[in-house]
Design a protein around this motif. Structure first.
Motif, PDB file in Angstrom:
ATOM      1  N   LEU A   1       0.836  -1.204   0.000  1.00 49.88           N
ATOM      2  CA  LEU A   1       0.000   0.000   0.000  1.00 49.88           C
ATOM      3  C   LEU A   1       0.868   1.249   0.000  1.00 49.88           C
ATOM      4  N   VAL A   2       0.400   2.294  -0.698  1.00 46.72           N
ATOM      5  CA  VAL A   2       1.115   3.568  -0.679  1.00 46.72           C
ATOM      6  C   VAL A   2       0.109   4.724  -0.752  1.00 46.72           C
ATOM      7  N   VAL A   3       0.326   5.741   0.062  1.00 46.59           N
ATOM      8  CA  VAL A   3      -0.520   6.934   0.041  1.00 46.59           C
ATOM      9  C   VAL A   3       0.034   7.883  -1.014  1.00 46.59           C
ATOM     10  N   VAL A   4      -0.807   8.254  -1.993  1.00 46.13           N
ATOM     11  CA  VAL A   4      -0.355   9.137  -3.072  1.00 46.13           C
ATOM     12  C   VAL A   4      -0.869  10.565  -2.904  1.00 46.13           C
ATOM     13  N   GLY A   5      -1.802  10.776  -1.947  1.00 48.29           N
ATOM     14  CA  GLY A   5      -2.318  12.128  -1.747  1.00 48.29           C
ATOM     15  C   GLY A   5      -3.161  12.231  -0.499  1.00 48.29           C
ATOM     16  N   GLU A   6      -3.297  13.457  -0.005  1.00 44.85           N
ATOM     17  CA  GLU A   6      -4.134  13.729   1.163  1.00 44.85           C
ATOM     18  C   GLU A   6      -4.992  14.955   0.882  1.00 44.85           C
ATOM     19  N   ALA A   7      -6.215  14.945   1.415  1.00 47.57           N
ATOM     20  CA  ALA A   7      -7.125  16.085   1.262  1.00 47.57           C
ATOM     21  C   ALA A   7      -7.756  16.394   2.604  1.00 47.57           C
ATOM     22  N   GLU A   8      -8.034  17.697   2.833  1.00 47.98           N
ATOM     23  CA  GLU A   8      -8.629  18.089   4.109  1.00 47.98           C
ATOM     24  C   GLU A   8     -10.104  18.443   3.979  1.00 47.98           C
ATOM     25  N   ASP A   9     -10.657  18.351   2.776  1.00 48.61           N
ATOM     26  CA  ASP A   9     -12.108  18.520   2.621  1.00 48.61           C
ATOM     27  C   ASP A   9     -12.570  17.755   1.385  1.00 48.61           C
ATOM     28  N   GLY A  10     -13.890  17.654   1.216  1.00 48.57           N
ATOM     29  CA  GLY A  10     -14.449  16.843   0.142  1.00 48.57           C
ATOM     30  C   GLY A  10     -14.137  17.352  -1.250  1.00 48.57           C
ATOM     31  N   ARG A  11     -14.153  18.670  -1.424  1.00 49.02           N
ATOM     32  CA  ARG A  11     -13.877  19.231  -2.753  1.00 49.02           C
ATOM     33  C   ARG A  11     -12.449  18.919  -3.187  1.00 49.02           C
TER      34      ARG A  11
ATOM     35  N   ASN B   1     -19.205  17.028   2.095  1.00 52.85           N
ATOM     36  CA  ASN B   1     -19.043  15.869   2.987  1.00 52.85           C
ATOM     37  C   ASN B   1     -18.618  14.625   2.205  1.00 52.85           C
ATOM     38  N   GLY B   2     -18.200  13.601   2.945  1.00 50.76           N
ATOM     39  CA  GLY B   2     -17.639  12.409   2.321  1.00 50.76           C
ATOM     40  C   GLY B   2     -18.597  11.674   1.407  1.00 50.76           C
ATOM     41  N   ILE B   3     -19.880  11.661   1.759  1.00 50.07           N
ATOM     42  CA  ILE B   3     -20.859  10.943   0.933  1.00 50.07           C
ATOM     43  C   ILE B   3     -21.064  11.670  -0.393  1.00 50.07           C
ATOM     44  N   GLU B   4     -21.185  13.009  -0.345  1.00 50.49           N
ATOM     45  CA  GLU B   4     -21.334  13.770  -1.588  1.00 50.49           C
ATOM     46  C   GLU B   4     -20.058  13.691  -2.429  1.00 50.49           C
ATOM     47  N   ALA B   5     -18.909  13.687  -1.771  1.00 50.79           N
ATOM     48  CA  ALA B   5     -17.640  13.550  -2.494  1.00 50.79           C
ATOM     49  C   ALA B   5     -17.579  12.184  -3.185  1.00 50.79           C
ATOM     50  N   ALA B   6     -18.016  11.134  -2.476  1.00 53.37           N
ATOM     51  CA  ALA B   6     -18.049   9.786  -3.061  1.00 53.37           C
ATOM     52  C   ALA B   6     -18.924   9.758  -4.308  1.00 53.37           C
ATOM     53  N   LYS B   7     -20.072  10.429  -4.222  1.00 52.77           N
ATOM     54  CA  LYS B   7     -21.001  10.468  -5.367  1.00 52.77           C
ATOM     55  C   LYS B   7     -20.359  11.157  -6.566  1.00 52.77           C
ATOM     56  N   GLN B   8     -19.690  12.289  -6.318  1.00 51.09           N
ATOM     57  CA  GLN B   8     -19.051  12.994  -7.422  1.00 51.09           C
ATOM     58  C   GLN B   8     -17.912  12.175  -8.027  1.00 51.09           C
ATOM     59  N   ILE B   9     -17.187  11.485  -7.181  1.00 45.95           N
ATOM     60  CA  ILE B   9     -16.075  10.650  -7.663  1.00 45.95           C
ATOM     61  C   ILE B   9     -16.593   9.505  -8.530  1.00 45.95           C
ATOM     62  N   THR B  10     -17.609   8.807  -8.052  1.00 43.44           N
ATOM     63  CA  THR B  10     -18.122   7.652  -8.803  1.00 43.44           C
ATOM     64  C   THR B  10     -18.942   8.089 -10.022  1.00 43.44           C
TER      65      THR B  10
END
Length: 216
Positions: free
Chosen positions: A29-39, A63-72
């Motif tokens: 596993l490797v972390v390629v990025g970090e974010a402090e908010d959903g956008r 929020n995380g759920i709305e971010a998940a929706k935009q990502i998918t």
């Protein structure tokens, strides 16, 4: 070894640091990025194209759920794991409808995060064991209160096979190939399952499978 590339999103720097430490102790596993908010998480997912995004449910701006929706909805192949303190069915169903494949409780992240990342990276679902237990207990209480019956016994052995495979994220074509059936036959089984279990969507089917311990 091909490493699983991960994006971590949480508005607390300390929590992100702890998650990163957990993840990067694993050789695959490797972390390629970090974010402090959903956008920021949505933007970084689009640019970095990680295999897995771990999103806190309660982030500012988005929020995380709305971010998940935009990502998918954006067509990303990134699998989403939601990290939450909420263990009630409403939040879990919202997460599933948003396209999340995993749902972890924050208090069990230390023991479950790595397993969840590996599972969703393989196209499977993953839920904190405590979530599965709560969902089953709530479901049984609801059945006792309403005098209803669990319709699982109405399913044929073949329908149970199809139920599990769909809940694990397999497409109708995948199921057809695995069970040596036509796609039309799989679609018919799927329709029968939804009718017998009184389910209206695939997220509800996944939630049912988690309750029953069919998938973890």
């Amino acid at each position: 070894m091909k490493k699983i590339r991960i994006l971590l999103a949480d508005d607390h720097t300390l929590i992100r640091g702890g998650l990163r430490l957990l993840v990067e102790q694993q050789p695959d596993l490797v972390v390629v990025g970090e974010a402090e908010d959903g956008r920021a998480a949505v933007k970084l997912t689009a640019s970095l194209k990680p295999d897995v995004a771990v999103l806190d449910v309660g982030m500012p701006n988005l929020n995380g759920i709305e971010a998940a929706k935009q990502i998918t909805d954006g067509g990303a192949r990134t699998a989403v794991v939601i990290l939450s303190m909420h263990r009630d069915e409403t939040y879990i169903l919202r997460a599933l409808k948003a396209g999340a494949r995993g749902y972890l409780l924050k208090d069990s992240a230390e023991s479950d995060l790595v397993r969840a990342i590996r599972a969703v990276a393989e196209g499977k679902s993953f839920f904190s064991p405590a979530v599965s237990k709560v969902l089953l207990e709530d479901y049984m209480r609801k059945l006792r209160r309403t005098g209803g019956e669990d319709s699982y016994d109405l399913l044929t052995p073949r329908e149970r096979e199809v139920l599990q495979l769909i809940a694990e994220g397999k497409s109708n074509k995948d199921v057809a190939n695995m069970l040596h059936l036509s796609v039309y036959t799989v679609e018919t089984h799927r329709a029968n399952i939804m009718e017998k279990l009184k389910l209206k969507s695939i997220p509800e089917l996944i939630l049912y499978a988690v309750r029953k311990g069919i998938i973890s």
